[in-house]
Enzyme design. Structure first.
Site, PDB file in Angstrom:
ATOM      1  N   ARG A 122      -5.328   5.570   0.924  1.00  0.00           N
ATOM      2  CA  ARG A 122      -4.417   4.442   1.051  1.00  0.00           C
ATOM      3  C   ARG A 122      -4.731   3.589  -0.174  1.00  0.00           C
ATOM      4  O   ARG A 122      -5.861   3.078  -0.309  1.00  0.00           O
ATOM      5  CB  ARG A 122      -4.666   3.648   2.337  1.00  0.00           C
ATOM      6  CG  ARG A 122      -4.148   4.323   3.606  1.00  0.00           C
ATOM      7  CD  ARG A 122      -2.630   4.154   3.718  1.00  0.00           C
ATOM      8  NE  ARG A 122      -2.028   5.035   4.717  1.00  0.00           N
ATOM      9  CZ  ARG A 122      -1.774   4.697   5.982  1.00  0.00           C
ATOM     10  NH1 ARG A 122      -2.099   3.508   6.424  1.00  0.00           N
ATOM     11  NH2 ARG A 122      -1.188   5.546   6.790  1.00  0.00           N
ATOM     12  N   ARG A 125       0.846  -1.209   0.000  1.00  0.00           N
ATOM     13  CA  ARG A 125       0.000   0.000   0.000  1.00  0.00           C
ATOM     14  C   ARG A 125       0.871   1.244   0.000  1.00  0.00           C
ATOM     15  O   ARG A 125       1.998   1.219   0.482  1.00  0.00           O
ATOM     16  CB  ARG A 125      -0.938   0.008   1.196  1.00  0.00           C
ATOM     17  CG  ARG A 125      -0.289   0.067   2.574  1.00  0.00           C
ATOM     18  CD  ARG A 125       0.032   1.456   3.052  1.00  0.00           C
ATOM     19  NE  ARG A 125       0.349   1.488   4.463  1.00  0.00           N
ATOM     20  CZ  ARG A 125       1.212   2.309   5.009  1.00  0.00           C
ATOM     21  NH1 ARG A 125       1.895   3.160   4.267  1.00  0.00           N
ATOM     22  NH2 ARG A 125       1.438   2.303   6.311  1.00  0.00           N
ATOM     23  N   ARG A 149       4.149   0.654   2.327  1.00  0.00           N
ATOM     24  CA  ARG A 149       4.374  -0.478   3.238  1.00  0.00           C
ATOM     25  C   ARG A 149       4.023  -1.741   2.475  1.00  0.00           C
ATOM     26  O   ARG A 149       2.879  -1.956   2.086  1.00  0.00           O
ATOM     27  CB  ARG A 149       3.513  -0.350   4.506  1.00  0.00           C
ATOM     28  CG  ARG A 149       3.949  -1.322   5.614  1.00  0.00           C
ATOM     29  CD  ARG A 149       3.234  -1.052   6.918  1.00  0.00           C
ATOM     30  NE  ARG A 149       1.922  -1.670   6.981  1.00  0.00           N
ATOM     31  CZ  ARG A 149       1.683  -2.926   7.376  1.00  0.00           C
ATOM     32  NH1 ARG A 149       2.677  -3.709   7.766  1.00  0.00           N
ATOM     33  NH2 ARG A 149       0.441  -3.394   7.396  1.00  0.00           N
ATOM     34  N   ARG A 162       4.266  -6.609  12.706  1.00  0.00           N
ATOM     35  CA  ARG A 162       2.958  -6.208  13.262  1.00  0.00           C
ATOM     36  C   ARG A 162       2.133  -7.466  13.494  1.00  0.00           C
ATOM     37  O   ARG A 162       2.460  -8.530  12.982  1.00  0.00           O
ATOM     38  CB  ARG A 162       2.198  -5.302  12.290  1.00  0.00           C
ATOM     39  CG  ARG A 162       2.816  -3.940  12.119  1.00  0.00           C
ATOM     40  CD  ARG A 162       1.961  -3.019  11.262  1.00  0.00           C
ATOM     41  NE  ARG A 162       2.598  -1.719  11.154  1.00  0.00           N
ATOM     42  CZ  ARG A 162       2.077  -0.668  10.538  1.00  0.00           C
ATOM     43  NH1 ARG A 162       0.886  -0.757   9.959  1.00  0.00           N
ATOM     44  NH2 ARG A 162       2.702   0.474  10.477  1.00  0.00           N
ATOM     45  N   GLU A 175      -6.300   7.407   8.006  1.00  0.00           N
ATOM     46  CA  GLU A 175      -5.115   8.126   8.525  1.00  0.00           C
ATOM     47  C   GLU A 175      -4.544   9.069   7.458  1.00  0.00           C
ATOM     48  O   GLU A 175      -4.136  10.197   7.757  1.00  0.00           O
ATOM     49  CB  GLU A 175      -4.056   7.130   8.992  1.00  0.00           C
ATOM     50  CG  GLU A 175      -2.809   7.808   9.501  1.00  0.00           C
ATOM     51  CD  GLU A 175      -1.815   6.864  10.162  1.00  0.00           C
ATOM     52  OE1 GLU A 175      -2.237   5.898  10.826  1.00  0.00           O
ATOM     53  OE2 GLU A 175      -0.606   7.097  10.019  1.00  0.00           O
ATOM     54  N   GLU A 211      -1.616  -2.555  12.640  1.00  0.00           N
ATOM     55  CA  GLU A 211      -0.798  -1.872  13.650  1.00  0.00           C
ATOM     56  C   GLU A 211      -1.455  -1.971  15.027  1.00  0.00           C
ATOM     57  O   GLU A 211      -2.673  -1.929  15.150  1.00  0.00           O
ATOM     58  CB  GLU A 211      -0.666  -0.401  13.237  1.00  0.00           C
ATOM     59  CG  GLU A 211       0.419   0.305  14.002  1.00  0.00           C
ATOM     60  CD  GLU A 211       0.512   1.788  13.635  1.00  0.00           C
ATOM     61  OE1 GLU A 211      -0.472   2.351  13.138  1.00  0.00           O
ATOM     62  OE2 GLU A 211       1.586   2.353  13.872  1.00  0.00           O
ATOM     63  N   CYS A 264       1.430  10.890   9.269  1.00  0.00           N
ATOM     64  CA  CYS A 264       2.385  10.379  10.263  1.00  0.00           C
ATOM     65  C   CYS A 264       3.777  10.362   9.630  1.00  0.00           C
ATOM     66  O   CYS A 264       3.929   9.903   8.496  1.00  0.00           O
ATOM     67  CB  CYS A 264       1.982   8.959  10.671  1.00  0.00           C
ATOM     68  SG  CYS A 264       3.176   8.153  11.757  1.00  0.00           S
ATOM     69  N   THR A 284       6.188   8.444   9.842  1.00  0.00           N
ATOM     70  CA  THR A 284       6.687   7.119   9.429  1.00  0.00           C
ATOM     71  C   THR A 284       6.357   6.824   7.971  1.00  0.00           C
ATOM     72  O   THR A 284       6.953   5.955   7.364  1.00  0.00           O
ATOM     73  CB  THR A 284       6.080   5.976  10.271  1.00  0.00           C
ATOM     74  OG1 THR A 284       4.654   6.005  10.113  1.00  0.00           O
ATOM     75  CG2 THR A 284       6.448   6.088  11.726  1.00  0.00           C
TER      76      THR A 284
HETATM   77  P1  ADP Z   1      -1.457   0.034   6.964  1.00  0.00           P
HETATM   78  O1  ADP Z   1      -0.834  -1.080   6.248  1.00  0.00           O
HETATM   79  O2  ADP Z   1      -2.292   0.844   6.029  1.00  0.00           O
HETATM   80  O3  ADP Z   1      -0.470   0.817   7.717  1.00  0.00           O
HETATM   81  P2  ADP Z   1      -2.508  -1.667   9.138  1.00  0.00           P
HETATM   82  O4  ADP Z   1      -1.200  -2.158   9.611  1.00  0.00           O
HETATM   83  O5  ADP Z   1      -3.430  -1.164  10.180  1.00  0.00           O
HETATM   84  O6  ADP Z   1      -2.457  -0.489   8.075  1.00  0.00           O
HETATM   85  O7  ADP Z   1      -3.206  -2.840   8.336  1.00  0.00           O
HETATM   86  C1  ADP Z   1      -4.426  -2.624   7.724  1.00  0.00           C
HETATM   87  C2  ADP Z   1      -5.111  -3.916   7.341  1.00  0.00           C
HETATM   88  O8  ADP Z   1      -4.370  -4.540   6.313  1.00  0.00           O
HETATM   89  C3  ADP Z   1      -5.238  -4.895   8.479  1.00  0.00           C
HETATM   90  O9  ADP Z   1      -6.488  -5.540   8.409  1.00  0.00           O
HETATM   91  C4  ADP Z   1      -4.148  -5.891   8.172  1.00  0.00           C
HETATM   92  O10 ADP Z   1      -4.421  -7.181   8.681  1.00  0.00           O
HETATM   93  C5  ADP Z   1      -4.201  -5.898   6.661  1.00  0.00           C
HETATM   94  N1  ADP Z   1      -2.954  -6.398   6.061  1.00  0.00           N
HETATM   95  C6  ADP Z   1      -1.742  -5.859   6.122  1.00  0.00           C
HETATM   96  N2  ADP Z   1      -0.842  -6.615   5.458  1.00  0.00           N
HETATM   97  C7  ADP Z   1      -1.532  -7.667   4.953  1.00  0.00           C
HETATM   98  C8  ADP Z   1      -1.186  -8.804   4.175  1.00  0.00           C
HETATM   99  N3  ADP Z   1       0.067  -9.015   3.761  1.00  0.00           N
HETATM  100  N4  ADP Z   1      -2.167  -9.678   3.864  1.00  0.00           N
HETATM  101  C9  ADP Z   1      -3.439  -9.474   4.261  1.00  0.00           C
HETATM  102  N5  ADP Z   1      -3.823  -8.436   4.984  1.00  0.00           N
HETATM  103  C10 ADP Z   1      -2.894  -7.528   5.337  1.00  0.00           C
HETATM  104  N1  IOM Z   2       1.306   5.497  11.629  1.00  0.00           N
HETATM  105  C1  IOM Z   2       0.745   5.554  12.917  1.00  0.00           C
HETATM  106  N2  IOM Z   2      -0.545   4.931  12.928  1.00  0.00           N
HETATM  107  N3  IOM Z   2       1.588   5.065  14.028  1.00  0.00           N
HETATM  108  C2  IOM Z   2       3.010   5.009  13.784  1.00  0.00           C
HETATM  109  C3  IOM Z   2       1.096   5.702  15.233  1.00  0.00           C
HETATM  110  C4  IOM Z   2       1.970   5.532  16.487  1.00  0.00           C
HETATM  111  O1  IOM Z   2       2.002   4.419  17.060  1.00  0.00           O
HETATM  112  O2  IOM Z   2       2.581   6.523  16.899  1.00  0.00           O
END
Ligand code: ADP
Ligand code: IOM
Length: 342
Positions: A215, A112, A266, A295, A211, A300, A257, A259
């Site tokens: 995305r 993403r 990511r 994660r 966020e 996250e 953010c 990051t």
């Molecule tokens: P972001 O990737 O946008 O930072 P999150 O870590 O919160 O956000 O993940 C968002 C969603 O994407 C969650 O439901 C997570 O389980 C899903 N996700 C992330 N990576 C994968 C993957 N490789 N396969 C399936 N689902 C994924």
């Molecule tokens: N990107 C954001 N959601 N995360 C790094 C928040 C935080 O834990 O500070």
């Protein structure tokens, strides 16, 4: 506003870098859009378990509050204030192979990027009217996508709880009520102006006004990172013809953010590693070597379940998209090898 103090157990980058001197120097500054230091640090002050703890309100925040943001950016990304971000998403001469051809370890792969529209403040301070306007602009563009990317937009307003939960549980949709985003102002007027676009087989998805304003996501079962990335690039090429994104010569794509600056990318796999889960030192040494991040399976701030982890590139700024992809490709290859011989 008074200088926040953090309990000694706090590990956020905010608590590490917000000295009293910095606080005093920045506390009365305000960007043209009205974003202040108080707003930038609220999430980390209210959520002591934040990993970072700061958010931006607009591109100007990264300049006005640079004495704080730059320290965090340098520590997280290893990107000094004199560097400039570079982009490269051309993988035509890369020989990425299927990472797990027998399907023993990798459940799914997702790449993403975060994007925010030029000319709008970020989600932390966007008004309700601007959020709706942005949603409409984005949806008009997404509805024009053709071929494999063709799909539909589903606004969150009016979506049944059942559909919403199913999309969340299947890892397609963002969660509701994230307290880190709540404190940052990113959940204001929930669920207005938010939603999800996806193609018919849910391999290409766009989250609107979470966020980040967008995305843009490519995902599928298995470990074909190349295919997933190529689909994302095809989508970006099409979307960029119609929308212009907030981009800085120094920091790359602007995100709420720090990051997510730079590539804002990511790339992750959901991977089952039961043996490494019991050999944390070995697991962590590979994660560190390849600049990766662990994660939990629900995103996250969640935990792994059944030894399935979300492994992704940690560095997003100061590396190109291709270099970030190399981190995850080589790192996952090394993790699978270590799991195999353990
Ligand atoms: P972001 O990737 O946008 O930072 P999150 O870590 O919160 O956000 O993940 C968002 C969603 O994407 C969650 O439901 C997570 O389980 C899903 N996700 C992330 N990576 C994968 C993957 N490789 N396969 C399936 N689902 C994924
Ligand atoms: N990107 C954001 N959601 N995360 C790094 C928040 C935080 O834990 O500070």
């Amino acid at each position: 506003m008074t200088y926040p103090t953090f309990p000694p157990s706090t590990t956020s980058y905010l608590s590490k870098y917000l000295t009293k001197e910095l606080f005093e120097a920045l506390k009365d500054k305000k960007t043209v859009n009205g974003f202040t230091l108080d707003m930038a640090i609220k999430s980390g002050v209210e959520n002591l378990d934040s990993s970072i703890g700061v958010y931006a309100g607009d591109e100007e925040s990264y300049e006005l509050f640079a004495p704080l943001f730059d320290k965090i950016i340098e520590d997280y990304h290893g990107f000094g204030a004199n560097k400039r971000h570079k982009s490269d998403r051309d993988i035509h001469n890369k020989s990425y192979k299927e990472l797990d051809s027998k399907g023993e370890y990798i459940l799914s792969t997702r790449v993403r990027v975060g994007r925010n529209l030029a000319g709008f403040p970020l989600g932390t301070i966007i008004s309700k009217e601007q959020r709706y306007e942005l949603e409409q602009r984005v949806v008009d563009v997404l509805k024009e996508l053709k071929g494999e990317l063709e799909g539909e937009y589903y606004p969150l307003m009016g979506m049944s709880r059942e559909t919403q939960n199913r999309l969340i549980n299947d890892h397609f949709l963002f969660k509701e009520g994230d307290r880190f985003l709540e404190s940052a102002g990113l959940n204001r007027d929930w669920a207005e102006g938010r939603g999800i676009f996806h193609n018919y087989n849910k391999t290409f998805l766009v989250w609107v006004n979470e966020e980040d304003q967008l995305r843009i996501i490519s995902m599928q079962k298995g470990g074909n990172l190349k295919e997933v990335f190529e689909r994302l690039v095809t989508a970006l090429d099409a979307i960029e013809q119609k929308l212009s994104f907030s981009y800085s010569e120094r920091l790359g794509y602007i995100s709420s953010c720090p990051t997510n600056l730079g590539t804002a990318m990511r790339a992750s796999v959901h991977i089952k590693l039961p043996k490494l889960a019991n050999n944390i030192d070995k697991f962590n040494s590979i994660i560190k070597k390849y600049h990766l991040q662990i994660r939990g399976v629900d995103g996250e701030h969640t935990q792994s379940k059944g030894a399935v982890f979300d492994i992704s590139n940690r560095r997003r700024l100061g590396v190109t998209e291709v270099e970030a992809l190399d981190d995850i490709y080589s790192g996952v290859e090394a993790l699978i090898e270590a799991e195999r011989v353990s």
